[in-house]
Design a protein around this motif. Structure first.
Motif, PDB file in Angstrom:
ATOM      1  N   GLY A  32      34.049  34.143  51.688  1.00  0.00           N
ATOM      2  CA  GLY A  32      33.229  33.702  52.807  1.00  0.00           C
ATOM      3  C   GLY A  32      31.748  33.699  52.532  1.00  0.00           C
ATOM      4  N   SER A  33      31.241  34.725  51.867  1.00  0.00           N
ATOM      5  CA  SER A  33      29.806  34.816  51.650  1.00  0.00           C
ATOM      6  C   SER A  33      29.319  33.874  50.565  1.00  0.00           C
ATOM      7  CB  SER A  33      29.439  36.252  51.261  1.00  0.00           C
ATOM      8  OG  SER A  33      30.087  36.610  50.063  1.00  0.00           O
ATOM      9  N   LEU A  34      30.239  33.277  49.804  1.00  0.00           N
ATOM     10  CA  LEU A  34      29.844  32.401  48.700  1.00  0.00           C
ATOM     11  C   LEU A  34      30.436  31.011  48.846  1.00  0.00           C
ATOM     12  CD1 LEU A  34      30.395  34.926  45.787  1.00  0.00           C
ATOM     13  CD2 LEU A  34      28.206  34.203  46.717  1.00  0.00           C
ATOM     14  N   THR A  35      30.849  30.665  50.040  1.00  0.00           N
ATOM     15  CA  THR A  35      31.599  29.435  50.222  1.00  0.00           C
ATOM     16  C   THR A  35      30.712  28.210  50.334  1.00  0.00           C
ATOM     17  OG1 THR A  35      33.380  28.433  51.504  1.00  0.00           O
ATOM     18  CG2 THR A  35      31.655  29.485  52.747  1.00  0.00           C
ATOM     19  N   GLU A  93      41.571  21.095  52.661  1.00  0.00           N
ATOM     20  CA  GLU A  93      40.126  20.828  52.509  1.00  0.00           C
ATOM     21  C   GLU A  93      39.382  22.125  52.204  1.00  0.00           C
ATOM     22  OE1 GLU A  93      36.253  19.570  55.232  1.00  0.00           O
ATOM     23  OE2 GLU A  93      38.215  18.713  55.739  1.00  0.00           O
ATOM     24  N   TYR A  94      39.723  23.183  52.921  1.00  0.00           N
ATOM     25  CA  TYR A  94      39.086  24.485  52.685  1.00  0.00           C
ATOM     26  C   TYR A  94      39.245  24.913  51.220  1.00  0.00           C
ATOM     27  CZ  TYR A  94      38.752  29.597  52.582  1.00  0.00           C
ATOM     28  OH  TYR A  94      38.439  30.888  52.231  1.00  0.00           O
ATOM     29  N   ILE A  95      40.467  24.799  50.693  1.00  0.00           N
ATOM     30  CA  ILE A  95      40.708  25.239  49.315  1.00  0.00           C
ATOM     31  C   ILE A  95      39.927  24.361  48.336  1.00  0.00           C
ATOM     32  CG2 ILE A  95      42.463  25.575  47.533  1.00  0.00           C
ATOM     33  CD1 ILE A  95      44.472  26.205  49.755  1.00  0.00           C
ATOM     34  N   ASP A  96      39.873  23.059  48.588  1.00  0.00           N
ATOM     35  CA  ASP A  96      39.113  22.193  47.692  1.00  0.00           C
ATOM     36  C   ASP A  96      37.637  22.587  47.690  1.00  0.00           C
ATOM     37  OD1 ASP A  96      38.946  19.629  46.047  1.00  0.00           O
ATOM     38  OD2 ASP A  96      37.482  19.219  47.628  1.00  0.00           O
ATOM     39  N   ARG A  97      37.074  22.884  48.838  1.00  0.00           N
ATOM     40  CA  ARG A  97      35.664  23.285  48.906  1.00  0.00           C
ATOM     41  C   ARG A  97      35.431  24.597  48.162  1.00  0.00           C
ATOM     42  NH1 ARG A  97      32.800  20.027  52.104  1.00  0.00           N
ATOM     43  NH2 ARG A  97      33.896  18.785  53.672  1.00  0.00           N
ATOM     44  N   GLN A  98      36.407  25.489  48.172  1.00  0.00           N
ATOM     45  CA  GLN A  98      36.245  26.753  47.465  1.00  0.00           C
ATOM     46  C   GLN A  98      36.138  26.564  45.959  1.00  0.00           C
ATOM     47  OE1 GLN A  98      35.608  29.572  49.176  1.00  0.00           O
ATOM     48  NE2 GLN A  98      35.727  28.085  50.840  1.00  0.00           N
ATOM     49  N   MET A  99      36.706  25.463  45.455  1.00  0.00           N
ATOM     50  CA  MET A  99      36.683  25.235  44.011  1.00  0.00           C
ATOM     51  C   MET A  99      35.292  24.887  43.487  1.00  0.00           C
ATOM     52  SD  MET A  99      39.705  25.918  42.921  1.00  0.00           S
ATOM     53  CE  MET A  99      39.740  27.186  44.217  1.00  0.00           C
ATOM     54  N   ASN A 100      34.340  24.653  44.382  1.00  0.00           N
ATOM     55  CA  ASN A 100      32.960  24.365  43.995  1.00  0.00           C
ATOM     56  C   ASN A 100      32.026  25.519  44.326  1.00  0.00           C
ATOM     57  OD1 ASN A 100      33.295  21.603  43.012  1.00  0.00           O
ATOM     58  ND2 ASN A 100      33.801  21.101  45.121  1.00  0.00           N
ATOM     59  N   THR A 101      32.559  26.733  44.316  1.00  0.00           N
ATOM     60  CA  THR A 101      31.761  27.913  44.638  1.00  0.00           C
ATOM     61  C   THR A 101      31.804  28.905  43.471  1.00  0.00           C
ATOM     62  OG1 THR A 101      33.617  29.144  45.592  1.00  0.00           O
ATOM     63  CG2 THR A 101      32.404  27.673  47.078  1.00  0.00           C
ATOM     64  N   PRO A 102      30.876  29.882  43.458  1.00  0.00           N
ATOM     65  CA  PRO A 102      30.917  30.926  42.424  1.00  0.00           C
ATOM     66  C   PRO A 102      32.238  31.693  42.409  1.00  0.00           C
ATOM     67  CG  PRO A 102      28.800  30.931  43.529  1.00  0.00           C
ATOM     68  CD  PRO A 102      29.673  29.989  44.306  1.00  0.00           C
ATOM     69  N   TYR A 103      32.897  31.797  43.553  1.00  0.00           N
ATOM     70  CA  TYR A 103      34.212  32.454  43.610  1.00  0.00           C
ATOM     71  C   TYR A 103      35.180  31.791  42.643  1.00  0.00           C
ATOM     72  CZ  TYR A 103      39.043  32.690  45.304  1.00  0.00           C
ATOM     73  OH  TYR A 103      40.403  32.785  45.386  1.00  0.00           O
ATOM     74  N   GLY A 106      34.449  32.260  38.936  1.00  0.00           N
ATOM     75  CA  GLY A 106      34.385  33.645  38.480  1.00  0.00           C
ATOM     76  C   GLY A 106      32.980  34.072  38.095  1.00  0.00           C
ATOM     77  N   ALA A 107      31.969  33.440  38.712  1.00  0.00           N
ATOM     78  CA  ALA A 107      30.579  33.710  38.333  1.00  0.00           C
ATOM     79  C   ALA A 107      30.179  35.162  38.589  1.00  0.00           C
ATOM     80  CB  ALA A 107      29.642  32.777  39.089  1.00  0.00           C
ATOM     81  N   ASN A 108      30.809  35.798  39.569  1.00  0.00           N
ATOM     82  CA  ASN A 108      30.474  37.196  39.865  1.00  0.00           C
ATOM     83  C   ASN A 108      31.608  38.159  39.481  1.00  0.00           C
ATOM     84  OD1 ASN A 108      32.210  36.290  41.814  1.00  0.00           O
ATOM     85  ND2 ASN A 108      31.133  37.201  43.545  1.00  0.00           N
ATOM     86  N   TRP A 109      32.483  37.709  38.572  1.00  0.00           N
ATOM     87  CA  TRP A 109      33.569  38.556  38.087  1.00  0.00           C
ATOM     88  C   TRP A 109      33.216  39.101  36.704  1.00  0.00           C
ATOM     89  CZ3 TRP A 109      39.028  36.025  39.034  1.00  0.00           C
ATOM     90  CH2 TRP A 109      39.143  35.664  40.383  1.00  0.00           C
ATOM     91  N   TYR A 110      33.754  40.260  36.396  1.00  0.00           N
ATOM     92  CA  TYR A 110      33.677  40.765  35.023  1.00  0.00           C
ATOM     93  C   TYR A 110      34.819  40.126  34.253  1.00  0.00           C
ATOM     94  CZ  TYR A 110      33.662  43.778  30.938  1.00  0.00           C
ATOM     95  OH  TYR A 110      33.617  44.232  29.645  1.00  0.00           O
ATOM     96  N   MET A 111      34.496  39.306  33.251  1.00  0.00           N
ATOM     97  CA  MET A 111      35.519  38.531  32.553  1.00  0.00           C
ATOM     98  C   MET A 111      35.505  38.771  31.046  1.00  0.00           C
ATOM     99  SD  MET A 111      37.248  36.962  34.868  1.00  0.00           S
ATOM    100  CE  MET A 111      38.177  35.809  33.868  1.00  0.00           C
ATOM    101  N   GLN A 112      35.120  39.957  30.624  1.00  0.00           N
ATOM    102  CA  GLN A 112      35.151  40.282  29.201  1.00  0.00           C
ATOM    103  C   GLN A 112      36.434  41.042  28.880  1.00  0.00           C
ATOM    104  OE1 GLN A 112      32.692  39.130  27.144  1.00  0.00           O
ATOM    105  NE2 GLN A 112      31.959  38.148  29.022  1.00  0.00           N
ATOM    106  N   GLY A 113      36.980  40.784  27.698  1.00  0.00           N
ATOM    107  CA  GLY A 113      38.211  41.472  27.288  1.00  0.00           C
ATOM    108  C   GLY A 113      37.950  42.915  26.927  1.00  0.00           C
ATOM    109  N   PRO A 114      38.973  43.643  26.505  1.00  0.00           N
ATOM    110  CA  PRO A 114      40.341  43.139  26.299  1.00  0.00           C
ATOM    111  C   PRO A 114      41.090  42.976  27.616  1.00  0.00           C
ATOM    112  CG  PRO A 114      40.271  45.475  25.832  1.00  0.00           C
ATOM    113  CD  PRO A 114      38.856  45.068  26.116  1.00  0.00           C
ATOM    114  N   PHE A 115      42.083  42.083  27.631  1.00  0.00           N
ATOM    115  CA  PHE A 115      42.903  41.849  28.810  1.00  0.00           C
ATOM    116  C   PHE A 115      44.296  42.414  28.566  1.00  0.00           C
ATOM    117  CE2 PHE A 115      39.811  38.350  28.547  1.00  0.00           C
ATOM    118  CZ  PHE A 115      39.149  38.523  29.761  1.00  0.00           C
ATOM    119  N   HIS A 116      44.797  43.150  29.537  1.00  0.00           N
ATOM    120  CA  HIS A 116      46.122  43.764  29.431  1.00  0.00           C
ATOM    121  C   HIS A 116      46.915  43.420  30.698  1.00  0.00           C
ATOM    122  CE1 HIS A 116      44.941  45.997  25.864  1.00  0.00           C
ATOM    123  NE2 HIS A 116      43.846  46.383  26.504  1.00  0.00           N
TER     124      HIS A 116
END
Length: 245
Positions: A32-35, A93-103, A106-116
């Motif tokens: 919601g805050s990044l939509t 429509e809501y889901i499509d709009r979400q695809m153009n947001t930082p959410y 993953g702009a505000n996610w920690y996305m460094q490995g390793p992944f388990h």
């Protein structure tokens, strides 16, 4: 189980699980805050027939992917005698709009490995995929599964076949090639719920269908005097923009 009973049972389950509806309605969890807010729409005459989602051209999903979304959300929260479902409320429509947001990126996610992937859930998200990738890969795998089983893409199947496939995705009994089916389904279901109950400014909950279903007053300035009355709130919901149902 008949189609009518299946649709009713899904909505009953939905209503029983919305224990945090006010929190979800104004700002959805993590979204919601990044939509991306829907543009203001010109006021149209109230429809005389059943509610339909407004015309919308997806900006991120392909037409084929968007057709899948529309078909899937229609089965996850179907319309019934209590009101419009997710399709009619514009959840795709809501889901499509979400695809153009930082959410979605993953702009505000920690996305460094390793992944388990098999690690304890308490350790957090364990895949190198962001929501955009989960949807793109998952939609391709889901349609491939539909073609393998029924000879056609998901959007063209009968409702009973769509229900069976969605149940299989949720249970993990269908093996996707690129992304776990359970992960794809969990995002699809969560975003469908969010779109159905979020403020209409985000593209979904058109006509405030979700709020009317649960009797939520929306973004009214003050309704605390009704909280302890033990009565149904008598006034229609209001959106952030001041729209009324």
């Amino acid at each position: 189980m008949s189609q009518e009973k299946k649709g009713s049972s899904r909505r009953e389950f939905l209503l029983k699980t919305i224990t945090l509806a006010p929190a979800v309605a104004i700002g959805t969890s993590g979204v919601g805050s990044l939509t991306a807010a829907a543009p203001a729409m010109a006021k149209e005459p109230l429809p005389t027939g059943p509610q339909r989602a407004r015309n919308y051209q997806p900006s991120w999903f392909t037409p084929e992917e968007y057709a899948f979304l529309q078909a899937a959300v229609a089965r996850l929260i179907p319309a019934d005698d209590r009101g419009p479902g997710a399709l009619e409320a514009g959840v795709a429509e809501y889901i499509d709009r979400q695809m153009n947001t930082p959410y979605a990126t993953g702009a505000n996610w920690y996305m460094q490995g390793p992944f388990h992937p098999e690690a304890d859930k308490a350790l957090g998200y364990q895949l190198p995929l962001v929501p955009q990738q989960i949807y793109r890969l998952g939609l391709a795998d889901a349609d491939a599964a539909a073609k393998a089983k029924h000879g056609s893409v998901f959007a063209r199947l009968h409702a009973e076949q769509q229900d069976a496939l969605l149940e299989a995705f949720e249970a993990g009994s269908v093996e996707f090639r690129q992304v776990p089916s359970t992960l794809f389904f969990s995002y699809l279901l969560q975003n469908t719920r969010e779109g159905f109950f979020s403020d209409p400014i985000h593209g979904g909950n058109q006509g405030m269908a979700g709020w009317q279903l649960i009797g939520f007053p929306g973004a009214r300035a003050d309704f605390m005097d009704w909280v302890e009355r033990g009565e149904r709130y008598p006034f229609p919901p209001v959106s952030i923009r001041g729209e009324r149902s």
